[in-house]
Design an enzyme around this catalytic site. Structure first.
Site, PDB file in Angstrom:
ATOM      1  N   CYS A   1     -21.432  12.531 -74.075  1.00 31.54           N
ATOM      2  CA  CYS A   1     -22.216  13.412 -74.579  1.00 31.54           C
ATOM      3  C   CYS A   1     -23.033  14.423 -73.635  1.00 31.54           C
ATOM      4  CB  CYS A   1     -23.236  12.924 -75.634  1.00 31.54           C
ATOM      5  SG  CYS A   1     -22.658  12.084 -76.853  1.00 31.54           S
TER       6      CYS A   1
ATOM      7  N   ARG B   1     -17.894  15.325 -69.225  1.00 33.52           N
ATOM      8  CA  ARG B   1     -18.350  14.155 -69.902  1.00 33.52           C
ATOM      9  C   ARG B   1     -17.596  13.777 -71.257  1.00 33.52           C
ATOM     10  NH1 ARG B   1     -23.508  12.533 -67.853  1.00 33.52           N
ATOM     11  NH2 ARG B   1     -24.136  11.642 -69.853  1.00 33.52           N
TER      12      ARG B   1
ATOM     13  N   TRP C   1     -19.814  13.457 -78.419  1.00 32.05           N
ATOM     14  CA  TRP C   1     -18.865  12.813 -78.479  1.00 32.05           C
ATOM     15  C   TRP C   1     -19.027  11.784 -79.666  1.00 32.05           C
ATOM     16  CZ3 TRP C   1     -16.956   7.702 -77.785  1.00 32.05           C
ATOM     17  CH2 TRP C   1     -15.630   7.601 -77.457  1.00 32.05           C
TER      18      TRP C   1
ATOM     19  N   ASN D   1     -28.507  11.536 -76.969  1.00 33.86           N
ATOM     20  CA  ASN D   1     -27.313  10.864 -76.581  1.00 33.86           C
ATOM     21  C   ASN D   1     -27.449   9.425 -76.711  1.00 33.86           C
ATOM     22  OD1 ASN D   1     -26.231  13.114 -75.234  1.00 33.86           O
ATOM     23  ND2 ASN D   1     -26.759  12.701 -73.262  1.00 33.86           N
ATOM     24  N   GLY D   2     -26.491   8.583 -76.971  1.00 35.98           N
ATOM     25  CA  GLY D   2     -26.683   7.066 -76.936  1.00 35.98           C
ATOM     26  C   GLY D   2     -26.359   6.592 -78.359  1.00 35.98           C
TER      27      GLY D   2
ATOM     28  N   GLU E   1      -5.131  -0.109 -60.395  1.00 31.54           N
ATOM     29  CA  GLU E   1      -5.822   1.439 -60.753  1.00 31.54           C
ATOM     30  C   GLU E   1      -4.638   2.392 -60.787  1.00 31.54           C
ATOM     31  OE1 GLU E   1      -8.451   4.390 -60.275  1.00 31.54           O
ATOM     32  OE2 GLU E   1      -8.576   2.432 -60.946  1.00 31.54           O
TER      33      GLU E   1
ATOM     34  N   LYS F   1      -4.820   5.300 -63.884  1.00 31.88           N
ATOM     35  CA  LYS F   1      -4.781   6.539 -63.777  1.00 31.88           C
ATOM     36  C   LYS F   1      -3.556   7.468 -64.799  1.00 31.88           C
ATOM     37  CE  LYS F   1      -8.118   7.297 -61.813  1.00 31.88           C
ATOM     38  NZ  LYS F   1      -8.361   6.257 -62.236  1.00 31.88           N
TER      39      LYS F   1
ATOM     40  N   GLU G   1      -4.498   7.168 -68.694  1.00 28.28           N
ATOM     41  CA  GLU G   1      -5.618   7.816 -68.959  1.00 28.28           C
ATOM     42  C   GLU G   1      -5.244   9.234 -69.149  1.00 28.28           C
ATOM     43  OE1 GLU G   1      -9.155   6.914 -66.939  1.00 28.28           O
ATOM     44  OE2 GLU G   1      -8.328   7.314 -65.004  1.00 28.28           O
TER      45      GLU G   1
ATOM     46  N   HIS H   1       6.970 -14.223 -66.672  1.00 30.92           N
ATOM     47  CA  HIS H   1       6.365 -15.015 -67.484  1.00 30.92           C
ATOM     48  C   HIS H   1       6.041 -14.320 -68.880  1.00 30.92           C
ATOM     49  CE1 HIS H   1       5.752 -18.510 -64.881  1.00 30.92           C
ATOM     50  NE2 HIS H   1       5.533 -17.757 -63.951  1.00 30.92           N
TER      51      HIS H   1
ATOM     52  N   LYS I   1     -16.601  10.853 -69.376  1.00 27.00           N
ATOM     53  CA  LYS I   1     -16.791  10.403 -67.721  1.00 27.00           C
ATOM     54  C   LYS I   1     -17.753   9.337 -67.773  1.00 27.00           C
ATOM     55  CE  LYS I   1     -16.449  11.152 -63.555  1.00 27.00           C
ATOM     56  NZ  LYS I   1     -15.458  10.389 -62.735  1.00 27.00           N
TER      57      LYS I   1
END
Length: 610
Positions: free
Chosen positions: A2, A27, A76, A102-103, A483, A487, A490, A506, A605
């Protein structure tokens, strides 16, 4: 997650709000809205589902809304689907109080039930409407805007950054925060409110960071701060050192590509933050040699890419400094009751506001452990609450998929490992100098890799139809793979997994099918042969294999489709170079598949809620 903006001044507010919101699009959001106190004394509210352009078109770039005081929001969805009704700002029944938030209000259902019993109705599914009407309830009870917000804070559980306008108090915005970022800027009689610096950087570099459970009152003349008892308190004014251009694309097609290309500078700036007169100086970090010499162990906590940087740091620190290191997901550490032995707890976060990481930090402090923050944002919550702070010098990172902040975190980890090893005498001073010289040369080597990005672009065009991509490696190469896989998934939305190469047999190798792409990261000389053997096993099951390997190292001729070479460096630092082709591969695949690179679906973000 948000975004909040607010403005009080002489300008028309709505265009300023829209401009600020546009700087916070990174964001993540699904709807947007603004509220402006109009010249007649009422409050105009306009909201829209979808991208900010829909809202902007509805109000003609802000020209339709008259008034010089307003608040805006990009949402969001957490409570309630994306819709115009659920979008912020929210208001009371009389439309005399309006708020953005926000939150997450964790006890919103309980509060909503109590408000319904007191005659309140609700038009949305959001916790923010509950928050707004709770403020309204206390304002009607006490007829005091500060006390209404103070009582709100005492009644709610959860995280929030809340901005409120009252019809009875024109040209004034009230705000409060708990565990969700909020900054206030001032410039020549104007006051600005935002959830992140880029939203207001065009207008001012002078900002206040709002403390937890602190109320702010923004007016044309300036800002006043209060505690929950409504006693006035003083906050320090901070000057932001980077300019508005740092938060712009600078001619690149996407922020992500720009930030990938900024990594040489970021590595240099982060290195120079503590490299002074030929040695590592942690005086600005606050860590003395005495503290480092007697550290019993280290626990590193982080989320996402920060956790992956911590994994690299674990390998490097244990090898160089011979200190036991444990890496934990912040979201798990905060809910465990780990056995502690006086370890130094290192919390890694780009924003310094990551909810789980902040909670992990507080948990560590409650156990009496010393804490070190590795963060990118000056004055962020994690930075303020940690005992020691290492500021990475990445500047504003706008793309949701982190690249340069991750590189800066790696460098911070290398420097800490070298410093630990030096003060504890586990490496010679000659080797310490060699390592520092290698770190000095990393930016040039990253730049050389970026010059050959067309090779990655070509390979991406040849493999864009792949549905599954695996990354395998051992040691720090495995940490690099995790990592690289993140990338890819996402921003390209291609299914991807990373595995320690020795674990393939395995169970995981059952997923390999004809045409599956498997990347091997091969930068650790002692482990290359074993990893190549694992890659050959995937080839025998139909996999297409590619590799990232250090130049000059002869690989077995096993039929790799493509080998991307990285410049030679010390084995402890190869992740910084191996990351570049994996970042570029993810970027180009995303572009080729027509995705919105800087705003990947379902992601935000800064994850400031659980």
């Amino acid at each position: 997650m948000c975004g909040i903006v607010g403005y009080i001044g002489k300008k028309q507010a709505a265009p300023v709000l829209l401009d600020g919101l546009s700087k916070l699009e990174y964001r993540g959001y699904d709807s947007a809205g603004v509220a402006v106190l109009n010249p007649a004394g009422g409050i105009d509210i306009v909201k829209a589902k979808g991208r900010l352009k829909v809202l902007s078109d509805a109000i003609d770039g802000g020209k339709k809304l008259k008034g010089t005081c307003g608040i805006g929001h990009t949402r969001w969805a957490t409570h309630g689907e994306p819709s115009e009704n659920n979008a912020h700002p929210h208001c009371n029944d009389e439309k005399t109080i309006v708020a953005v938030h926000n939150g997450i209000i964790e006890n919103y259902a309980e509060l909503k039930a109590k408000l319904i019993r007191r005659g309140y109705g609700f038009y949305s599914q959001t916790d923010t409407e509950v928050a707004t009407k709770l403020v309204d309830y206390y304002y009607k009870k006490y007829n005091d805007p500060l006390q209404a917000i103070s009582q709100f804070a005492l009644r709610v559980r959860g995280s929030y950054a809340l901005a409120v306008m009252y019809k009875d108090f024109p040209e004034t915005v009230f705000a409060i925060r708990k565990d969700s970022p909020m900054i206030i800027g001032v410039e020549k009689g104007e006051s600005f409110l935002a959830s992140d610096v880029p939203a207001i950087l065009k207008y001012t570099k002078n900002v206040y960071y709002v403390d937890n459970l602190q109320i702010a009152k923004l007016e044309i003349g300036g800002v006043k701060f209060y505690n929950l008892d409504r006693d006035e308190v003083k906050n320090e004014l901070v000057e932001i050192t980077w300019d508005a251009e740092a938060a712009e694309k600078g001619g690149y097609e996407h922020f992500m590509l720009k930030e990938i290309h900024e990594q040489p500078r970021v590595i240099t700036d982060t290195f120079n933050y503590v490299y002074k007169n030929g040695e590592i100086d942690f005086s600005e970090v606050g860590l003395s040699d005495g503290i480092l010499k007697y550290v019993k162990g280290i626990v590193i906590v982080g989320c996402g890419s920060a956790y992956h940087a911590g994994m690299v740091m674990q390998y490097v620190t244990e090898d160089l400094a011979r200190v036991p290191v444990r890496v934990e997901l912040a979201s798990e550490y905060r809910y465990r009751n780990p056995v502690t032995n006086g370890e130094l707890v290192i919390v890694i976060s780009q924003s310094g506001e990551t909810a789980d990481s902040l909670a992990a930090l507080r948990s560590a402090k409650e156990k009496g452990l010393k804490t070190l923050a590795i963060v990118n944002v000056l004055g962020s919550s994690i930075a303020r609450e940690a005992d020691f702070v290492f500021y990475t010098k990445a500047g504003p990172e706008i793309s949701v998929a982190t690249t340069k902040a991750y590189s800066a975190q790696l460098v911070a980890g290398y420097l800490l490992a070298i410093k630990l090893a030096s003060v504890r005498g586990t490496i010679t001073q000659d080797y310490c100098k060699t390592l520092l010289d290698e770190l000095c040369s990393l930016p040039e080597k990253v730049a050389a890799l970026l010059e050959n990005k067309h090779l990655i672009q070509k390979f991406a065009s040849e493999t864009m139809d792949k549905k599954d991509v695996f990354f395998v490696g051992r040691g720090t190469d495995y940490a690099a793979c995790i990592e690289g896989s993140l990338k890819l998934k996402e921003i390209s939305y291609i299914h991807s997994e990373a595995y320690a190469a020795g674990e393939l047999k395995h169970g995981t190798i059952s997923l390999i099918e004809n045409g599956t792409l498997v990347f091997g990261v091969l930068t650790q000389p002692d482990l290359i042969e074993k990893t190549v053997s694992n890659l050959v096993e995937t080839q025998s099951r139909g996999a297409l294999t590619a590799a990232i390997a250090t130049e000059g190292v002869k690989l077995p001729d096993v039929g790799f489709e493509k080998v991307f070479s990285i410049p030679h460096t010390d084995v402890h630092f190869t992740t910084s170079l191996a990351a570049i082709p994996m970042q570029l591969f993810a970027y180009y695949l995303s572009v080729l598949r027509g995705n919105d690179v800087d705003k990947p679906r379902n992601l935000a973000k800064s994850v400031t809620v659980e």
